[in-house]
Design a protein around this motif. Structure first.
Motif, PDB file in Angstrom:
ATOM      1  N   ALA A 316      31.321  25.593   0.456  1.00 38.97           N
ATOM      2  CA  ALA A 316      32.898  24.624  -0.281  1.00 38.97           C
ATOM      3  C   ALA A 316      32.041  22.958   0.129  1.00 38.97           C
ATOM      4  O   ALA A 316      32.645  22.521  -0.508  1.00 38.97           O
ATOM      5  N   ASP A 317      31.406  23.187   1.354  1.00 42.34           N
ATOM      6  CA  ASP A 317      31.386  21.255   1.804  1.00 42.34           C
ATOM      7  C   ASP A 317      30.236  20.484   0.751  1.00 42.34           C
ATOM      8  O   ASP A 317      29.942  19.183   0.693  1.00 42.34           O
ATOM      9  N   SER A 318      29.982  21.201  -0.223  1.00 42.38           N
ATOM     10  CA  SER A 318      28.523  20.981  -1.154  1.00 42.38           C
ATOM     11  C   SER A 318      29.507  19.662  -1.898  1.00 42.38           C
ATOM     12  O   SER A 318      30.336  20.370  -2.860  1.00 42.38           O
ATOM     13  N   ALA A 319      29.433  18.700  -2.775  1.00 43.57           N
ATOM     14  CA  ALA A 319      29.602  18.068  -3.703  1.00 43.57           C
ATOM     15  C   ALA A 319      28.794  18.013  -4.573  1.00 43.57           C
ATOM     16  O   ALA A 319      29.036  17.570  -6.014  1.00 43.57           O
ATOM     17  N   MET A 320      27.776  18.053  -4.132  1.00 46.16           N
ATOM     18  CA  MET A 320      26.149  18.422  -5.307  1.00 46.16           C
ATOM     19  C   MET A 320      25.275  19.853  -4.821  1.00 46.16           C
ATOM     20  O   MET A 320      25.583  19.857  -3.156  1.00 46.16           O
ATOM     21  N   GLY A 321      25.042  20.344  -5.682  1.00 48.23           N
ATOM     22  CA  GLY A 321      24.034  21.515  -5.929  1.00 48.23           C
ATOM     23  C   GLY A 321      22.451  21.129  -6.109  1.00 48.23           C
ATOM     24  O   GLY A 321      21.391  20.601  -6.607  1.00 48.23           O
TER      25      GLY A 321
END
Length: 476
Positions: A316-321
């Motif tokens: 949930a804390d990722s801004a990009m994968g």
């Protein structure tokens, strides 16, 4: 997931394995083996689609009846939204917060198609010399919907809802790299009580798609994917003079004028690089910056890139994968290397996670001539070029053979004036967003970016043909 075809109202194992695994884009864990359909399975699906079309079991229903069925499908898909979002995040690497938005668009597509059906006349009449001249819009017949691996569920549901609203039986061919959500969606629709054969699902690679497109019983094809695949679909469809709706790629410019708000422009650049991990056809491809604000913009962009948190698509804390698979990661790295051989300098400020997935930092490439950067990379990479005048900016924006999207940052009226001279189907002023400017606005494509508009009404009409009937004369 165990991949299964849905043919003639029954679930079947696809006939054979393909040569690659679908892996979790964030971890590298093998999820399942790609599978393909046999010529016999493809034939069975086409025959069944042809039969249900001939029976008119669906197409003869009143628009209100079809609309009610589509609204029922919307509810069935909404109940599976979480599963769809997780499936797309694992296969494509797009962060869960964004695949959740796309999953909600899936059910919305069916509700929008139902609303359009309730508001659209299937038949109008002109007054002729011997009575009414009837003008009808009718389903073309069995159609193929070929979906991509980026945003696979949302794109599929838009096409599928439009085709069903038009009255057409549909054979779905999802990308072999992201087939899971298509199967979940088909499972939901299988509970809707539709006529057998109205919706069918065939897994496979380009050979399955080619068999569908090349069959004369398939009346039309709606395809979203890359330029190479689009050209193959166009060539096959042309042999039968078959309608083909093609949404392909782009090398989209972000134009930053001298009077642009630097913070807004920097936000737009980062959004264009990182949304869907750069894997979307309207992503930033070429950053065109007025020489007077180049240094300020690059400093603002670099500062923002340092704060982009790259991580697991399910975090949930990722801004990009990560990007979709290792082959595509290598394609992006190779493109960067080719540009570096031409003198480009890579600017990449975002830290990569300690994970085994297909991660690459959003990257800007400076130092290239605009004419040396015309290809689409389809990843979180963009080239940077400067200009000294509006005329030069417009020339650079129009230099590529694509024409899907563009973005212009500047004083609003100035930006609008420049935008009106850019050759692209969709141009946004002072912001970059994945969402359309208006829910009912078409999504046009110019040049190598595609053929035919998409949109709520546009795709619905694509799947329909016109028939005119009237009395031309009476015996004396």
């Amino acid at each position: 997931m165990e991949l299964r075809n849905f043919i003639e109202g029954q679930w079947h194992a696809p006939a054979h394995e393909l040569s690659a695994d679908v892996c979790d884009a964030s971890t590298g864990e093998v999820l399942f083996r790609q599978r393909g359909s046999s010529s016999q399975q493809i034939e069975q699906a086409i025959r069944c689609a042809e039969a249900v079309h001939a029976s008119a079991a669906w197409s003869s229903l009143a628009p209100t009846e079809k609309a009610e069925a589509l609204e029922g499908i919307a509810s069935l898909i909404a109940a599976r939204a979480e599963s769809i979002a997780v499936a797309d995040a694992r296969c494509t690497g797009v962060i869960l917060s964004l695949t959740t938005v796309v999953a909600s668009i899936c059910s919305a597509a069916f509700n929008a198609a139902a609303k359009l059906l309730r508001e659209t006349d299937t038949r109008v009449a002109f007054e002729g010399p011997y009575g009414d001249v009837e003008v009808e819009r009718l389903p073309l017949g069995p159609v193929a919907v070929i979906a991509p691996w980026n945003a696979p569920s949302g794109i599929l549901c838009h096409k599928l809802a439009s085709a069903l609203a038009a009255g057409c039986p549909v054979i779905i061919k999802p990308s072999e790299w992201a087939p899971e959500s298509a199967q979940i969606i088909t499972e939901a629709i299988s509970e809707a009580g539709l006529p057998v054969g109205l919706i069918q699902l065939l897994h496979g690679d380009g050979q399955t798609g080619a068999a569908l497109v090349g069959d004369t019983r398939i009346a039309a094809v709606s395809f979203t994917g890359g330029l190479q695949g689009g050209r193959a679909v166009a060539a096959a469809a042309a042999r039968d003079i078959k309608p083909a709706q093609l949404e392909l790629g782009g090398n989209n410019p972000v134009v930053v004028l001298a009077d642009a708000d630097i913070n807004a422009a920097a936000d737009g650049v980062v959004t264009g690089l990182t949304t869907l991990n750069g894997q979307w056809c309207r992503a930033l491809g070429r950053l065109l910056v007025h020489q007077s604000c180049y240094d300020a913009l690059m400093e603002a962009v670099r500062s923002r890139l340092k704060t982009v948190r790259i991580g697991s698509a399910l975090d949930a804390d990722s801004a990009m994968g990560p990007v979709v698979h290792k082959g595509h990661l290598q394609h992006i790295r190779d493109a960067i290397a080719r540009y570096q051989e031409k003198g480009a300098v890579a600017v990449a400020e975002s830290a990569l996670p300690d994970l085994r997935g297909n991660f690459i930092a959003p990257t800007l490439l400076t130092g290239l001539a605009s004419s040396d950067a015309l290809e689409e990379i389809f990843g979180p990479v963009a080239t940077v070029h400067t200009f000294d005048s509006d005329e030069e900016a417009i020339a650079q924006a129009n230099e590529t053979p694509f024409g899907l999207a563009a973005y212009v940052f500047g004083e609003e009226q100035h930006a609008l004036a420049v935008a009106r001279r850019i050759r692209a189907g969709n141009i946004k002023i002072n912001a970059v967003s994945m969402l359309n400017l208006h829910p009912l606005a078409p999504r046009p494509a110019w040049g190598l970016s595609g053929l035919g508009d998409e949109g709520v009404r546009e795709t619905f009409e694509f799947f329909r043909g016109t028939r005119i009937i009237g009395v031309a004369g009476r015996p004396a």
